[in-house]
Design a protein around this motif. Structure first.
Motif, mmCIF file in Angstrom:
data_model
loop_
_atom_site.group_PDB
_atom_site.id
_atom_site.type_symbol
_atom_site.label_atom_id
_atom_site.label_comp_id
_atom_site.label_asym_id
_atom_site.label_seq_id
_atom_site.Cartn_x
_atom_site.Cartn_y
_atom_site.Cartn_z
ATOM 1 N N PRO A 59 0.817 -1.217 0.000
ATOM 2 C CA PRO A 59 0.000 0.000 0.000
ATOM 3 C C PRO A 59 0.851 1.267 0.000
ATOM 4 O O PRO A 59 2.068 1.205 0.181
ATOM 5 N N SER A 60 0.174 2.421 -0.197
ATOM 6 C CA SER A 60 0.834 3.715 -0.276
ATOM 7 C C SER A 60 0.072 4.726 0.575
ATOM 8 O O SER A 60 -0.907 4.387 1.248
ATOM 9 N N LEU A 61 0.519 5.995 0.521
ATOM 10 C CA LEU A 61 -0.195 7.051 1.232
ATOM 11 C C LEU A 61 -1.653 7.111 0.802
ATOM 12 O O LEU A 61 -2.545 7.368 1.605
ATOM 13 N N HIS A 62 -1.915 6.871 -0.482
ATOM 14 C CA HIS A 62 -3.289 6.898 -0.971
ATOM 15 C C HIS A 62 -4.158 5.879 -0.233
ATOM 16 O O HIS A 62 -5.316 6.156 0.099
ATOM 17 N N ASP A 63 -3.592 4.712 0.019
ATOM 18 C CA ASP A 63 -4.343 3.691 0.750
ATOM 19 C C ASP A 63 -4.564 4.096 2.202
ATOM 20 O O ASP A 63 -5.620 3.825 2.785
ATOM 21 N N VAL A 64 -3.549 4.771 2.790
ATOM 22 C CA VAL A 64 -3.692 5.260 4.161
ATOM 23 C C VAL A 64 -4.805 6.303 4.218
ATOM 24 O O VAL A 64 -5.666 6.274 5.107
ATOM 25 N N LEU A 65 -4.811 7.229 3.257
ATOM 26 C CA LEU A 65 -5.813 8.291 3.243
ATOM 27 C C LEU A 65 -7.198 7.783 2.845
ATOM 28 O O LEU A 65 -8.196 8.462 3.071
ATOM 29 N N ALA A 66 -7.236 6.606 2.272
ATOM 30 C CA ALA A 66 -8.531 5.976 1.970
ATOM 31 C C ALA A 66 -9.026 5.134 3.141
ATOM 32 O O ALA A 66 -10.110 4.540 3.070
ATOM 33 N N GLY A 67 -8.244 5.068 4.200
ATOM 34 C CA GLY A 67 -8.638 4.299 5.378
ATOM 35 C C GLY A 67 -8.498 2.809 5.206
ATOM 36 O O GLY A 67 -9.096 2.034 5.962
ATOM 37 N N GLU A 68 -7.644 2.386 4.249
ATOM 38 C CA GLU A 68 -7.527 0.965 3.948
ATOM 39 C C GLU A 68 -6.312 0.301 4.571
ATOM 40 O O GLU A 68 -6.185 -0.925 4.537
ATOM 41 N N THR A 69 -5.391 1.108 5.122
ATOM 42 C CA THR A 69 -4.192 0.544 5.739
ATOM 43 C C THR A 69 -3.616 1.536 6.732
ATOM 44 O O THR A 69 -4.040 2.688 6.789
ATOM 45 N N GLU A 70 -2.623 1.083 7.502
ATOM 46 C CA GLU A 70 -1.962 1.934 8.488
ATOM 47 C C GLU A 70 -0.672 2.518 7.909
ATOM 48 O O GLU A 70 -0.114 1.993 6.938
ATOM 49 N N VAL A 71 -0.192 3.577 8.541
ATOM 50 C CA VAL A 71 1.007 4.260 8.056
ATOM 51 C C VAL A 71 2.196 3.303 7.964
ATOM 52 O O VAL A 71 2.936 3.296 6.973
ATOM 53 N N ASP A 72 2.400 2.491 8.996
ATOM 54 C CA ASP A 72 3.554 1.590 9.027
ATOM 55 C C ASP A 72 3.605 0.669 7.816
ATOM 56 O O ASP A 72 4.686 0.300 7.341
ATOM 57 N N GLU A 73 2.436 0.311 7.313
ATOM 58 C CA GLU A 73 2.380 -0.630 6.182
ATOM 59 C C GLU A 73 2.866 -0.006 4.887
ATOM 60 O O GLU A 73 3.259 -0.716 3.952
ATOM 61 N N ALA A 74 2.851 1.329 4.807
ATOM 62 C CA ALA A 74 3.152 2.010 3.547
ATOM 63 C C ALA A 74 4.544 2.622 3.484
ATOM 64 O O ALA A 74 4.963 3.079 2.428
ATOM 65 N N LEU A 75 5.271 2.639 4.598
ATOM 66 C CA LEU A 75 6.602 3.253 4.617
ATOM 67 C C LEU A 75 7.618 2.401 3.867
ATOM 68 O O LEU A 75 7.598 1.171 3.938
ATOM 69 N N VAL A 76 8.513 3.082 3.147
ATOM 70 C CA VAL A 76 9.546 2.423 2.355
ATOM 71 C C VAL A 76 10.905 2.994 2.757
ATOM 72 O O VAL A 76 11.055 4.208 2.893
ATOM 73 N N GLU A 77 11.895 2.141 2.929
ATOM 74 C CA GLU A 77 13.248 2.601 3.238
ATOM 75 C C GLU A 77 13.942 3.060 1.965
ATOM 76 O O GLU A 77 13.844 2.420 0.921
ATOM 77 N N HIS A 78 14.656 4.188 2.067
ATOM 78 C CA HIS A 78 15.462 4.674 0.946
ATOM 79 C C HIS A 78 16.899 4.802 1.432
ATOM 80 O O HIS A 78 17.279 4.171 2.423
#
Length: 234
Positions: A59-78
């Protein structure tokens, strides 16, 4: 500039003026200063930062803002910092609720020393909210008249919503005289003047900020100056 737990939003009413490039390089520089840093691609309609850093995820920020996932699930290491990427496309954009961005940024503020938000173009509610959430706003512009006027309008809106403008980052500078024109038209200090530099698009092709991919390039040195640091050598 320093982190100190602050949220920085990079924005302008006009697209194509270096917002995403500046946000990515800020994130890299704060990360190189041993600050826990996350960069958020809040350009919900056209998430260019995600493309520049080659870090799309589901998932991504869009999924977080859609209420479909949590922030931790969308973070990516760079490289030296984390990214909260977006999802391109009308379908993803249609499902977001910008009101959810406030608690998202609040959560990130608690977990990171620095949160850098890449705002979208335009002056809709979706683009004003990232300014309202910032401790400091950085305007991005090229030297051309239309871009500077858009930055000036953005600064006016920021003032109306009680957002503090830290300064302006002028990109694709080819002549120092251009900065005098920017100063005349824009009531904000120039925080950095970034020269036109082929190293920038090359670094984007590599999925890295220019301060990481080519730290001795002229553009990278200008961004390092923004952070008050000297560039590392290649």
């Amino acid at each position: 500039m320093g982190g100190d737990g602050r949220v920085y939003t990079v924005t302008s009413a006009k697209g194509g003026v270096g917002k995403s490039t500046t946000a990515a390089n800020l994130g890299a520089m704060f990360g190189a200063s041993n600050r826990e840093t996350v960069v958020v691609d809040a350009d919900l309609a056209t998430p260019a930062l995600t493309s520049h850093l080659d870090c799309s995820s589901s998932p991504s920020l869009h999924d977080v803002l859609a209420g479909e996932t949590e922030v931790d699930e969308a973070l990516v290491e760079h490289v030296g910092f984390d990214v909260l990427p977006g999802t391109p496309g009308a379908a993803a954009f249609a499902g977001v609720d910008i009101a959810r961005l406030r608690p998202v940024v609040g959560t990130l503020r608690e977990r990171y020393d620095v949160v850098v938000v890449d705002g979208g173009p335009g002056l809709s509610h979706d683009t004003v909210v990232p300014m309202q959430l910032a401790d400091r706003v950085l305007l991005a512009t090229t030297p051309d008249e239309a871009s500077v006027e858009a930055a000036a309008t953005t600064a006016e809106v920021a003032e109306r919503v009680d957002a503090r403008v830290e300064g302006c980052v002028v990109v694709k500078v080819t002549d120092r005289d251009q900065l005098d024109d920017v100063r005349r038209r824009l009531d904000a200090p120039i925080a950095a003047a970034v020269p036109r530099d082929d190293a920038v698009p090359r670094s984007q092709d590599l999925g890295k900020p220019v301060v990481v991919a080519a730290p001795s390039a002229p553009a990278a040195k200008a961004y390092w100056a923004l952070a008050g640091r000297r560039p590392e050598t290649d």
